[in-house]
Design a protein around this motif. Sequence first.
Motif, short mmCIF file in Angstrom:
data_model
loop_
_atom_site.label_atom_id
_atom_site.label_comp_id
_atom_site.label_asym_id
_atom_site.label_seq_id
_atom_site.Cartn_x
_atom_site.Cartn_y
_atom_site.Cartn_z
N ASP A 57 120.94 -50.99 -69.82
CA ASP A 57 121.82 -51.69 -70.75
C ASP A 57 121.20 -51.81 -72.13
OD1 ASP A 57 123.99 -52.53 -68.85
OD2 ASP A 57 122.27 -53.50 -67.88
N GLY A 58 119.96 -51.38 -72.27
CA GLY A 58 119.28 -51.43 -73.55
C GLY A 58 117.88 -50.87 -73.43
N VAL A 59 117.30 -50.55 -74.58
CA VAL A 59 115.94 -50.01 -74.65
C VAL A 59 115.20 -50.71 -75.78
CG1 VAL A 59 114.56 -47.95 -75.17
CG2 VAL A 59 116.59 -47.74 -73.73
N ILE A 60 113.96 -51.11 -75.51
CA ILE A 60 113.08 -51.69 -76.53
C ILE A 60 111.92 -50.73 -76.76
CG2 ILE A 60 111.43 -53.54 -77.02
CD1 ILE A 60 113.23 -55.39 -75.32
N VAL A 61 111.68 -50.38 -78.02
CA VAL A 61 110.50 -49.58 -78.38
C VAL A 61 109.52 -50.52 -79.06
CG1 VAL A 61 109.63 -47.52 -79.55
CG2 VAL A 61 112.02 -47.59 -78.76
N THR A 62 108.32 -50.66 -78.49
CA THR A 62 107.37 -51.68 -78.93
C THR A 62 106.56 -51.24 -80.15
OG1 THR A 62 105.44 -50.96 -77.66
CG2 THR A 62 107.10 -52.29 -76.48
N GLY A 63 105.72 -52.15 -80.60
CA GLY A 63 104.77 -51.86 -81.66
C GLY A 63 103.59 -51.06 -81.15
N SER A 64 102.76 -50.60 -82.10
CA SER A 64 101.59 -49.79 -81.75
C SER A 64 100.71 -49.63 -82.97
CB SER A 64 102.01 -48.41 -81.26
OG SER A 64 100.89 -47.60 -80.96
N PRO A 65 99.39 -49.54 -82.80
CA PRO A 65 98.52 -49.15 -83.92
C PRO A 65 98.64 -47.66 -84.24
CG PRO A 65 97.21 -49.48 -81.94
CD PRO A 65 98.61 -49.93 -81.61
N ALA A 66 99.31 -46.90 -83.39
CA ALA A 66 99.54 -45.48 -83.68
C ALA A 66 100.47 -45.35 -84.88
CB ALA A 66 100.15 -44.79 -82.47
N LEU A 92 119.58 -49.79 -78.77
CA LEU A 92 118.16 -49.60 -79.05
C LEU A 92 117.65 -50.72 -79.94
CD1 LEU A 92 118.21 -45.81 -79.99
CD2 LEU A 92 116.62 -46.76 -78.32
N PHE A 93 116.54 -51.34 -79.53
CA PHE A 93 115.85 -52.29 -80.40
C PHE A 93 114.43 -51.79 -80.62
CE2 PHE A 93 112.90 -55.80 -81.04
CZ PHE A 93 113.44 -56.37 -82.19
N GLY A 94 113.95 -51.87 -81.86
CA GLY A 94 112.58 -51.46 -82.15
C GLY A 94 111.87 -52.47 -83.01
N CYS A 96 108.30 -53.01 -85.37
CA CYS A 96 107.16 -52.43 -86.08
C CYS A 96 107.10 -50.92 -85.85
CB CYS A 96 105.86 -53.15 -85.71
SG CYS A 96 104.54 -52.84 -86.92
N PHE A 97 106.14 -50.42 -85.09
CA PHE A 97 106.11 -48.99 -84.78
C PHE A 97 107.46 -48.55 -84.20
CE2 PHE A 97 105.75 -45.76 -81.51
CZ PHE A 97 105.05 -44.74 -82.13
N GLY A 98 108.05 -49.36 -83.34
CA GLY A 98 109.33 -49.01 -82.75
C GLY A 98 110.44 -48.88 -83.78
N HIS A 99 110.45 -49.77 -84.76
CA HIS A 99 111.39 -49.72 -85.89
C HIS A 99 111.21 -48.40 -86.64
CE1 HIS A 99 112.64 -51.05 -90.04
NE2 HIS A 99 111.41 -50.74 -90.41
N GLN A 100 109.96 -48.03 -86.89
CA GLN A 100 109.67 -46.80 -87.62
C GLN A 100 110.01 -45.57 -86.79
OE1 GLN A 100 105.55 -47.20 -88.72
NE2 GLN A 100 105.90 -49.15 -89.76
N ALA A 101 109.71 -45.62 -85.49
CA ALA A 101 109.99 -44.48 -84.61
C ALA A 101 111.49 -44.21 -84.51
CB ALA A 101 109.40 -44.72 -83.22
N ASN A 218 109.99 -67.19 -83.78
CA ASN A 218 110.12 -66.30 -82.63
C ASN A 218 111.30 -66.65 -81.73
OD1 ASN A 218 108.00 -64.58 -83.22
ND2 ASN A 218 106.49 -65.83 -82.16
N ALA A 219 111.57 -67.93 -81.56
CA ALA A 219 112.69 -68.33 -80.69
C ALA A 219 114.01 -67.85 -81.28
CB ALA A 219 112.70 -69.85 -80.51
N LYS A 220 114.15 -67.99 -82.58
CA LYS A 220 115.36 -67.50 -83.25
C LYS A 220 115.50 -66.00 -83.08
CE LYS A 220 116.40 -68.83 -87.51
NZ LYS A 220 116.41 -68.89 -89.01
N PHE A 221 114.40 -65.26 -83.30
CA PHE A 221 114.50 -63.81 -83.24
C PHE A 221 114.76 -63.33 -81.81
CE2 PHE A 221 114.19 -59.54 -84.49
CZ PHE A 221 114.28 -59.51 -85.87
N ALA A 222 114.16 -63.99 -80.83
CA ALA A 222 114.42 -63.63 -79.43
C ALA A 222 115.90 -63.81 -79.10
CB ALA A 222 113.55 -64.47 -78.51
N ARG A 223 116.48 -64.88 -79.61
CA ARG A 223 117.92 -65.11 -79.39
C ARG A 223 118.74 -63.99 -80.02
NH1 ARG A 223 121.33 -67.60 -82.77
NH2 ARG A 223 119.67 -68.71 -83.89
N TRP A 224 118.37 -63.56 -81.22
CA TRP A 224 119.09 -62.45 -81.84
C TRP A 224 119.02 -61.19 -80.99
CZ3 TRP A 224 116.92 -62.65 -87.57
CH2 TRP A 224 117.39 -63.82 -88.19
N ILE A 225 117.83 -60.90 -80.47
CA ILE A 225 117.66 -59.68 -79.67
C ILE A 225 118.56 -59.71 -78.44
CG2 ILE A 225 116.03 -58.33 -78.29
CD1 ILE A 225 113.83 -59.38 -80.25
N MET A 226 118.54 -60.83 -77.73
CA MET A 226 119.34 -60.90 -76.50
C MET A 226 120.83 -60.92 -76.81
SD MET A 226 117.27 -60.42 -74.15
CE MET A 226 118.66 -60.34 -73.02
#
Length: 234
Positions: A57-66, A92-94, A96-101, A218-226
């Motif tokens: 139902d969704g995909v999260i692409v996480t951050g990374s130092p890459a 799709l939610f991304g 940091c690195f996920g946003h850029q990817a 963070n609580a606000k942003f988590a609510r936005w994501i869900m």
Amino acid sequence: MRIAILMSNTDESDFAQAHPKDGEKWRARLMPLCPDCEFPVYSVKDGHFPEHVSGYDGVIVTGSPASVHDLDPWLPRLFSLIREAFEAGVPLFGACFGHQAIALALGGAVSNNPGGWVFGTIQTEVTAPAPWMDGGPVRQYAAHIEQVTRLPRGATVTMANAGCPVGGFVIGRKVFTTQYHPEMNSEFIAALIEELADQKPPEVIAAARASLSERADNAKFARWIMEFFRQEAG
């Protein structure tokens, strides 16, 4: 809902081993808002990918130092999976690195920040809130030296500040991103700043330490994501 977490973080240092991995961070952030959700984690940087994304139902692409410009073989496979999810209409939610990817995979561009490292708590303005977002400023934790410099086709900037004109973007109701780190808590960002104190410019570290007097929303942003994932799942 079943939301796949594509864990891109390549840090395998002693510091990383002493803290929860990104998959655990994301589960801890989102599961309280959706106790019945499943959050399977795929360590894509180790070559572990879901066979297909259509069952999620969704995909999260996480951050990374890459960097999204690295030549590691898992990166083209990640970009291909992002395009597959987008073409299949899987949200799709991304971060940091996920946003850029996501931006790069869908035809955007990523370059070095003109001002160098961004580290600590930052404030960004919600310039064009999506239906699942609130207006006004939002504080987030930051740790990046690259940013999106050209949007993918059809994208709209949702958040921006003077140092980062593309702090987040949406593509319709199917893509939602942030340049920042909603999964990090205050203890982790403080520890990360100290871990990198000898590796980053002194002025960057000093500013990052000072910024921690303000905590991320963070609580606000988590609510936005869900709410983003729920509006598509119904």
